[in-house]
Design a protein around this motif. Structure first.
Motif, mmCIF file in Angstrom:
data_model
loop_
_atom_site.group_PDB
_atom_site.id
_atom_site.type_symbol
_atom_site.label_atom_id
_atom_site.label_comp_id
_atom_site.label_asym_id
_atom_site.label_seq_id
_atom_site.Cartn_x
_atom_site.Cartn_y
_atom_site.Cartn_z
ATOM 1 N N LEU A 1 7.589 5.531 -10.133
ATOM 2 C CA LEU A 1 6.977 5.872 -8.844
ATOM 3 C C LEU A 1 6.246 7.204 -8.939
ATOM 4 O O LEU A 1 5.100 7.334 -8.483
ATOM 5 N N PHE A 2 6.874 8.191 -9.553
ATOM 6 C CA PHE A 2 6.246 9.507 -9.655
ATOM 7 C C PHE A 2 5.061 9.489 -10.621
ATOM 8 O O PHE A 2 4.085 10.213 -10.421
ATOM 9 N N THR B 1 2.288 8.034 -8.649
ATOM 10 C CA THR B 1 1.809 9.061 -7.715
ATOM 11 C C THR B 1 0.908 10.066 -8.425
ATOM 12 O O THR B 1 -0.107 10.503 -7.877
ATOM 13 N N SER C 1 -2.389 8.599 -8.744
ATOM 14 C CA SER C 1 -3.064 8.707 -7.451
ATOM 15 C C SER C 1 -3.671 10.095 -7.271
ATOM 16 O O SER C 1 -4.715 10.257 -6.628
ATOM 17 N N GLY C 2 -3.003 11.094 -7.867
ATOM 18 C CA GLY C 2 -3.525 12.458 -7.792
ATOM 19 C C GLY C 2 -4.904 12.593 -8.401
ATOM 20 O O GLY C 2 -5.691 13.473 -7.998
ATOM 21 N N GLU D 1 4.107 4.716 4.402
ATOM 22 C CA GLU D 1 4.405 5.155 3.042
ATOM 23 C C GLU D 1 5.906 5.191 2.790
ATOM 24 O O GLU D 1 6.412 4.536 1.871
ATOM 25 N N TYR E 1 6.366 2.737 -0.474
ATOM 26 C CA TYR E 1 7.042 3.331 -1.625
ATOM 27 C C TYR E 1 8.436 2.747 -1.872
ATOM 28 O O TYR E 1 8.818 2.535 -3.037
ATOM 29 N N GLY F 1 0.747 2.163 -0.469
ATOM 30 C CA GLY F 1 1.277 3.532 -0.525
ATOM 31 C C GLY F 1 0.331 4.515 -1.174
ATOM 32 O O GLY F 1 -0.069 5.509 -0.546
ATOM 33 N N PRO F 2 -0.066 4.282 -2.454
ATOM 34 C CA PRO F 2 -1.037 5.193 -3.066
ATOM 35 C C PRO F 2 -2.348 5.280 -2.286
ATOM 36 O O PRO F 2 -2.940 6.356 -2.186
ATOM 37 N N SER G 1 -1.704 7.614 0.571
ATOM 38 C CA SER G 1 -1.583 9.003 0.111
ATOM 39 C C SER G 1 -2.951 9.609 -0.185
ATOM 40 O O SER G 1 -3.258 10.730 0.235
ATOM 41 N N VAL H 1 2.068 14.054 1.509
ATOM 42 C CA VAL H 1 2.223 13.093 0.406
ATOM 43 C C VAL H 1 3.563 13.282 -0.287
ATOM 44 O O VAL H 1 4.264 12.298 -0.585
ATOM 45 N N VAL I 1 6.398 10.341 -0.606
ATOM 46 C CA VAL I 1 6.908 9.847 -1.893
ATOM 47 C C VAL I 1 8.400 10.119 -2.020
ATOM 48 O O VAL I 1 9.174 9.244 -2.444
#
Length: 692
Positions: free
Chosen positions: A480-481, A484, A487-488, A603, A608, A635-636, A639, A657, A661
């Motif tokens: 998940l991280f 994320t 997504s950043g 989210e 998530y 979710g992404p 975000s 965000v 998360v």
């Protein structure tokens, strides 16, 4: 030709291997743009609460002693934290409300003086009733109507002098005069700052008249102009004339150091505002308007408990506008109303003061968020030496991010897509920079939201035949991280590409909010169905044919109806048009007041947790989890969507965000625990029964 093909294949393979690192490097190089924006957002921390003075006069007209009422309310406003008053260009009607004049049409004047007038006459009669302001008011009226070419005569009634304007009263009452200097002086002496409302209602634009008005306003310390009406001063249907006149207006605003107020959430922007903002180098302050209709809800016939709830709602709304949307001018309106049930005239002023005053009021809460109360000013744009390099890097990174996503579908064309993308965006930027920004930002954000999901699915599919690994709980959260973080990349792309002040001031907006909400889900779905298993092109066609020729059951139809309904609801809630129920608003306010920044419900309550649970199922070799991962692309997308609200401070979006998360990971683990309990219970009690 063969050599060229071989060269391309070698180059393409090398390019594919390095593309992730190229995307990351480019977007890291774009971070100075984000840093500059953060510094720019930190240059304006003063918030100005402004009340509409004309509204106060109109409310006073319903009271037994209007002048005394105005004086009392001005004192209450100061105590509540209202530091400024909005003063319009005067009109005859406003001068009447100020008790400086009385107005009559020809028939009323005839009845008053008992003097017959011509049956063809329909003029405006002005009686200068206030001796202390008579000379000033008469000069204002004569100067305006002579400039408009209106004939003016004198008259009197019982030794009170007046003017006759050869214009129907309704028409004359709409003509804008210069701001009333007596009102400006009186309010200034009482300790209020002035925000001037200037319109575009004159038949012909006059730079001289506007300069005279701005020069007078400057004497009273005015530094902010709020446009009154649907177009800025100098705007005209004639485009050539508009360009010349707006340059003249901008020159005067720059000369007298006047900032423009940009009203948020308007259905349509004021005509000419964006051009005028650009010509003044974006000396613009964002303004939130608490309208007369909003205020009227505080004067309705409701219980004390309901009223307290509404007052608290107003407080939360104003604080949220300042904290979350870079609002620095809070413009307050009110109006009198008739309460037929109670048989009296009402107004919302006392309730409005309660929403501002005290330790739980908006003023103190705004201070607690790190702001000060005072005269607002525009953001000071900060651009470091690396700013332009960062913009170029953001453009390149966004193009390569799109190419990287497409490489999961057509790997053999990765290098070609990258090269054509860079050349195409460069050419489009030369032709139309705004179009290049909007298309590139939408493409990069949509691809980034899908890319993390696709990369995770690709990794899981390659290991689907391996034995289920231990530690699936923590691997699910770890993935998940990682998703994320991917997504950043989209976040850095949109912040770097849409870097203009116009986005920060919401004069322009990110285009394609609803597309961003849906497209990542569609991209992930197409990947899972046709590309995740390494099928050849004929095999993909065969699979598509099998899907299209499948027999449709009633269950499928019901599922399609449910999915369609959920999708339509999701679409309706995406963007500024969506509305929320009172229960949801209460939950939002609870989150806001508890956490300081409200994470998005979709989210942390849905997307998530579904993503963590879907990854867990895949790690346990239940590949149905792939379909949960497809849906969880919401979710992404959400975000990244937080950062497409480019008028929201960067740190607020970042915290939002992280909370989404973090809480989503926790709820995902809860889902896993529930699943494991159900599975173990099933295996312990239900399976033995079936065997027996």
């Amino acid at each position: 030709m063969d050599r060229l093909i071989q060269w391309y294949r070698r180059t393409n393979r090398m390019w594919q291997k390095s593309l992730w690192w190229l995307v990351i490097a480019c977007l890291l190089l774009s971070l100075p743009v984000a840093a500059d924006r953060y510094r720019t957002e930190s240059t304006s921390k003063r918030v100005e609460f402004v009340f509409d003075y004309r509204d106060l006069l109109e409310i006073s007209d319903t009271k037994p002693n209007p002048a005394q009422f105005v004086e009392e309310q001005l004192k209450k406003m100061k105590q509540a934290g209202i530091t400024s008053l909005a003063v319009y260009e005067s009109t005859l009607n406003e001068l009447r409300l100020s008790r400086r004049i009385e107005l009559y049409n020809s028939h009323e004047a005839m009845a008053l003086t008992q003097t017959p007038v011509s049956g063809n006459e329909n003029f405006a009669y002005v009686l200068l009733t206030d001796a202390s302001s008579r000379a000033t008011v008469q000069g204002m009226i004569e100067e305006t109507f002579k400039r408009l070419g209106v004939n003016i005569h004198t008259w009197s009634y019982k030794n009170t002098p007046g003017l006759v304007l050869e214009l129907p009263l309704d028409d004359a009452a709409m003509k804008p005069l210069s701001p009333d200097p007596l009102t400006l002086r009186s309010l200034k002496d009482k300790g209020f700052q002035i925000v001037a409302r200037v319109g575009n209602r004159n038949a012909a634009f006059s730079a001289e008249a506007l300069e005279s008005t701005l020069a007078m306003l400057k004497e009273f310390g005015v530094t902010s102009i709020l446009v009154d009406g649907d177009s800025v001063p100098g705007y005209s249907p004639d485009l050539k004339k508009t360009q010349t006149q707006l340059k003249a207006v901008a020159g005067l605003l720059n000369k007298y150091q006047m900032a423009l107020a940009a009203i948020e959430l308007q259905k349509s922007p004021q005509k000419g505002f964006t051009t005028l903002a650009r010509l003044t180098d974006y000396n613009v302050i964002r303004l939130h308007s608490f309208t007369e209709n909003d205020a009227a809800k505080l004067a309705e016939n409701i219980t004390a408990e309901e009223l307290e709830g509404r007052i608290k709602g107003v407080t939360d709304r104003l604080v949220l506008a300042v904290k979350d949307r870079n609002i620095r001018l809070v413009f307050l309106n009110a109006r009198a109303g008739k309460n037929l049930d109670r048989g009296l005239m009402t107004d919302p002023l006392d309730s409005l003061y309660k929403s501002l005053d005290g330790k739980d009021g908006a003023v103190e809460k705004v201070k607690d968020k790190g702001f000060t109360i005072g005269k607002a000013h525009a953001f000071v744009r900060y651009e470091s030496s690396l700013h332009k390099v960062g913009i170029v890097a953001a453009y390149a990174g966004a193009v390569l991010l799109i190419a990287l996503t497409l490489s999961y579908f057509v790997p053999g064309l990765t290098f070609a897509i990258s090269l054509l993308g860079l050349l195409g965006v460069g050419a489009l930027h030369v032709l139309s920079a705004p179009a290049a920004q909007k298309l590139l930002a939408l493409g990069a954000t949509s691809c980034a939201a899908a890319l993390g999901i696709i990369a995770a699915i690709s990794w899981l599919q390659k290991r689907r035949k391996e034995p289920a690994a231990s530690g699936a709980w923590w691997k699910s959260v770890g993935m998940l991280f990682v998703i994320t973080a991917v997504s950043g990349l989209g976040i850095m792309a949109v912040v770097g590409v849409d870097h203009n002040m116009t986005y920060m001031l919401q004069l322009e907006q990110f285009t394609g909010v609803k597309v961003l909400a849906y497209l990542p889900v569609l991209i992930a779905a197409v990947y899972v169905l046709f590309f995740s298993e390494g099928l050849s092109f004929p095999e993909m066609l065969g699979k598509a044919q099998r899907i299209l020729s499948s027999k449709i059951s009633v269950l499928w139809v019901l599922c399609a109806v449910v999915i369609g309904a959920v999708g339509m609801y999701y679409l309706s809630r995406t963007g500024n048009e969506g509305s929320a129920s009172s229960l949801e608003m209460a939950f939002r306010n609870f989150l806001e007041n508890t956490l300081g920044v409200r994470p998005r419900n979709k989210e942390f309550l849905f997307a998530y947790p579904a993503l963590v649970f879907g990854i867990y199922l895949c790690l346990k070799r239940h590949m149905a989890g792939l379909y949960l991962m497809i849906v969880s692309a919401i979710g992404p997308a959400s975000s990244i969507g937080s950062f497409t609200h480019l008028h929201t401070p960067l740190h607020i979006s970042f915290i939002r965000v992280l909370l989404g998360v973090g809480l989503g990971a926790i709820f995902g683990l809860v889902l896993i625990v529930v699943w494991e309990l159900v599975v173990r219970g099933w295996n312990k009690w239900v399976t033995p029964l079936n065997k027996s």
